[in-house]
Design a protein around this motif. Structure first.
Motif: not given
Ligand code: 6PG
Length: 248
Positions: A43-47, A76, A86, A146-148, A152-155, A182, A205
């Motif tokens: 999830g998140g914005k990057t993908p 979420r 997501n 992704g990575i926060g 964090h990665t995934a949740s 989550r 990042k």
């Molecule tokens: C989520 C993702 C989370 C995400 C990172 C990076 O549900 O938000 O799984 O791990 O990959 O927070 O998010 P961005 O790509 O938005 O920076």
């Protein structure tokens, strides 16, 4: 510490194109080997840029979408039509444009009031789909992460119980920011994948990427993303120049 392969793109669009190239390569190999392609989405914005690239020519013409099975590495705990879902993001950018039938989409039911039961049920759906039974761990062809900024990665968040989980494959988790409740894959499931692709973009990042890649020893990392270590698979980091600033 083995970091896996690192690919640095000029910007988010080029990162998405490289991600699409890898997705297609891994998918074609999976379909040739197993007659299907089992992928867990992030999830998140990057993908989003990656999913949009996959839903358009030329990328869309290079995969037999009828044998692709889509899972989610985390979700979420909101309804599937919620702005923060997501699933909603992937549905808008990938599933609807490609007319992916619902039978090929395995959504985490984050809207259920009992998140632990929802996590148990999702884990069972994965085991059933892979025709697997404990203690074997299903092996996804591809897991996208992704990575926060906190690593964090995934949740799976720093200092969270999910980080210590060694038996369950899907667990409830809590985020310190945004939607707190989550559901997430755990590291045993993530690290079983044949290919793990981590998408990272943006200058926010850069510090965490510098921290992760400055580590040279094999002691357990102090951030979840540092524990992404495929057991018998490949790890590829796709960064844009902004997120890779501390590496160059
Ligand atoms: C989520 C993702 C989370 C995400 C990172 C990076 O549900 O938000 O799984 O791990 O990959 O927070 O998010 P961005 O790509 O938005 O920076």
């Amino acid at each position: 510490m083995t970091h896996g392969d690192i690919h640095i793109s000029p910007g988010l669009e080029a990162l998405a194109m490289e991600g699409a190239r890898i997705f297609i390569q891994v998918g074609q190999q999976a379909i040739a080997k197993d007659a299907c392609f089992r992928v867990a989405l992030s999830g998140g914005k990057t993908p989003q840029a990656l999913y949009e690239a996959l839903s358009l020519p030329p990328a869309k013409q290079h995969i037999r979408w009828d044998v692709v099975h889509f899972f989610f590495g985390d979700e979420r705990c909101v309804p599937p039509d919620h702005q923060e879902s997501n699933f909603r993001m992937a549905n808008h950018t990938l599933f609807q444009p490609l007319n992916i039938p619902s039978e090929q989409i395995f959504r985490m039911e984050g809207e259920l009031s009992d998140t632990d039961t929802a996590a148990v049920q999702y884990e069972q759906r994965i085991m059933n789909h892979f025709k697997a039974s404990p203690p074997s761990i299903p092996r996804f062809h591809l897991i996208i992460l992704g990575i926060g900024e906190d690593g964090h990665t995934a949740s799976i968040f720093p200092q969270s119980p999910a980080l210590e989980e060694t038996h369950r494959l899907v667990v409830p988790s809590e985020s310190p920011k945004g939607i707190s409740q989550r559901m997430t894959f755990t590291l045993p499931l993530i690290n079983q994948a044949e290919m793990i692709l981590v998408l990272v973009s943006g200058q926010t990042k850069a510090p965490i990427m510098g921290h992760l890649f400055s580590r040279t020893d094999d002691t357990p990392s102090d951030v979840p993303a540092g524990l992404i270590r495929p057991v018998n698979g490949r790890l590829c980091w796709l960064l844009d120049q902004d997120s890779a600033k501390a590496l160059c």
